[in-house]
Design a protein around this motif. Structure first.
Motif, mmCIF file in Angstrom:
data_model
loop_
_atom_site.group_PDB
_atom_site.id
_atom_site.type_symbol
_atom_site.label_atom_id
_atom_site.label_comp_id
_atom_site.label_asym_id
_atom_site.label_seq_id
_atom_site.Cartn_x
_atom_site.Cartn_y
_atom_site.Cartn_z
ATOM 1 N N ALA A 274 0.812 -1.214 0.000
ATOM 2 C CA ALA A 274 0.000 0.000 0.000
ATOM 3 C C ALA A 274 0.849 1.269 0.000
ATOM 4 N N GLY A 275 2.187 1.111 0.106
ATOM 5 C CA GLY A 275 3.076 2.262 0.069
ATOM 6 C C GLY A 275 2.986 3.147 1.301
ATOM 7 N N LEU A 276 2.802 2.537 2.471
ATOM 8 C CA LEU A 276 2.554 3.307 3.696
ATOM 9 C C LEU A 276 3.765 3.407 4.607
ATOM 10 N N THR A 277 4.893 2.820 4.225
ATOM 11 C CA THR A 277 5.980 2.650 5.185
ATOM 12 C C THR A 277 7.100 3.661 4.992
ATOM 13 N N ASP A 278 7.702 4.061 6.118
ATOM 14 C CA ASP A 278 8.959 4.797 6.154
ATOM 15 C C ASP A 278 10.067 3.819 6.519
ATOM 16 N N SER A 279 11.294 4.136 6.105
ATOM 17 C CA SER A 279 12.404 3.208 6.353
ATOM 18 C C SER A 279 12.832 3.191 7.817
ATOM 19 N N GLY A 280 12.557 4.269 8.546
ATOM 20 C CA GLY A 280 12.841 4.283 9.969
ATOM 21 C C GLY A 280 14.284 4.562 10.323
ATOM 22 N N PRO A 281 14.617 4.535 11.627
ATOM 23 C CA PRO A 281 13.752 4.029 12.690
ATOM 24 C C PRO A 281 12.649 4.984 13.127
ATOM 25 N N TYR A 282 12.666 6.233 12.596
ATOM 26 C CA TYR A 282 11.670 7.207 13.034
ATOM 27 C C TYR A 282 10.694 7.499 11.890
#
Length: 377
Positions: free
Chosen positions: A267-275
């Motif tokens: 769904a393309g909802l993610t950030d690579s993080g950690p924040y």
């Protein structure tokens, strides 16, 4: 967040028969049913001893006290955990020392631990209490090295981690002793509060068994002041039944966690993080760990607003934990202040646990993902 009826339905006849056996034998406190569970639990954990008790909180205290940790000692642990991780140290008469967490795993950061141990405040430190938070073991390679370097005992807070592993070894078998909770929401759950201490050490086990029943080794002969923290026969019966199924339930949790990852990334909802920034940061299983996903915890920069939307759509969520321990009113005497542990404080503002349990359906997961997609759009 959790539907315990789905787990109970296929087991109800087996569980009722086990409870009926306890009623017939009248062994309501400890007894053979508890002893049978303890043997099966020890075998599953690959330890010599499992000592049943009345709660996970009592298990933490028992593990510390049985390891001869008490007044004059300090124990280093995390500020990002359930209250019992620190209150059990205080109950043992020891002084809690805190160190910050790794933002990726939320577990105690070994580098922060070394820094804390090298301060004058930690001069009396006798043990480290890493928490296997959310079902993933703390970095035991690092903590074993720290324990050896500083001559410290290692006590695992494994309350959320039955079945978890580190490099193929079970949580509960890694340190000098460990504490588990069988609170009804845990992966391995009783029908009320219950817990156990696990250890490979005969002396620790003998002392834990003595302390759990008022300091008695012989009936009415009290060697020291202990506590009444015995496991009852009904819970022993329930837990022994569930031990047969926990591996499958944990496998199902792992599959659900993997499916969440697929759905959120698709769904393309993610950030690579950690924040997090515009999207969400997904939890990760790190190298060496076998995660049992007691909780599936994402990070969101707009966590509170996201939770409101989920609640409006009747989707359960929970915040574990909204106030780090060093900022709890009851623990002001520890002498810490806001800003002392920035990673724990940031996590407390961003973490959100989503529904995860073995019987969760794929369409229900899709509903969760769709709701979060609508929020982020």
């Amino acid at each position: 967040m959790l539907d315990l009826k789905r787990q109970y339905a296929p087991l109800h006849r087996e569980l009722l028969a086990a409870l009926e056996h306890v009623l017939q034998t009248q062994q309501f406190i400890l007894g053979e049913q508890v002893a049978s569970f303890e043997r099966a639990a020890a075998a599953q954990l690959d330890v010599k001893h499992a000592i049943g008790c009345s709660s996970g909180t009592d298990a933490l205290w028992l593990a510390l006290a049985a390891a001869q940790i008490g007044p004059g000692d300090a124990v280093l642990t995390t500020p990002f955990s359930f209250f019992a991780s620190v209150s059990a140290i205080l109950r043992a008469g020891a002084q809690p020392i805190l160190a910050d967490i790794d933002p990726l795993t939320f577990n105690l950061d070994p580098n922060a631990v070394r820094c804390a141990l090298d301060t004058p405040a930690a001069a009396n430190t006798k043990a480290i209490l890493p928490v296997h938070l959310y079902g993933q073991c703390a970095d035991w390679n690092a903590f074993s090295k720290i324990g050896a370097d500083y001559g410290l005992k290692l006590v695992e807070d494994a309350a959320q981690a039955w079945g978890a592993q580190w490099n193929g070894k079970s949580a509960g078998s890694l340190g000098d002793a460990a504490a588990f909770s069988f609170y009804p929401t845990k992966n391995l759950s009783a029908a009320e509060d219950a817990g156990t201490v696990s250890t490979k050490d005969d002396k620790i086990a003998k002392r834990a068994r003595m302390l759990r029943q008022h300091g008695m080794r012989r009936r009415y002969h009290h060697d020291e002041v202990g506590w009444n923290t015995r496991l009852d026969g009904f819970q022993g019966a329930i837990l022994e039944i569930k031990l047969k199924y926990i591996a499958g339930w944990n496998d199902a949790r792992r599959a659900i966690a993997q499916r969440y990852g697929v759905l959120f990334r698709k769904a393309g909802l993610t950030d690579s993080g950690p924040y997090p920034s515009k999207g969400i940061v997904l939890p990760q299983e790190v190298q060496g760990a076998h995660h049992v996903w007691h909780q599936y915890v994402i990070r969101s920069a707009r966590r509170d607003a996201l939770r409101e939307l989920l609640a409006a759509r009747k989707i359960g969520s929970e915040i574990y934990y909204p106030v780090p321990l060093h900022m709890q009113e009851a623990l002001e005497s520890l002498g810490y202040a806001e800003g002392d542990f920035p990673e724990s404080e940031r996590a407390a503002r961003e973490v959100l646990a989503l529904p995860i349990f073995p019987e969760l359906h794929e369409d229900e997961q899709q509903t969760v993902v769709d709701a979060i997609a609508d929020f982020l759009s």
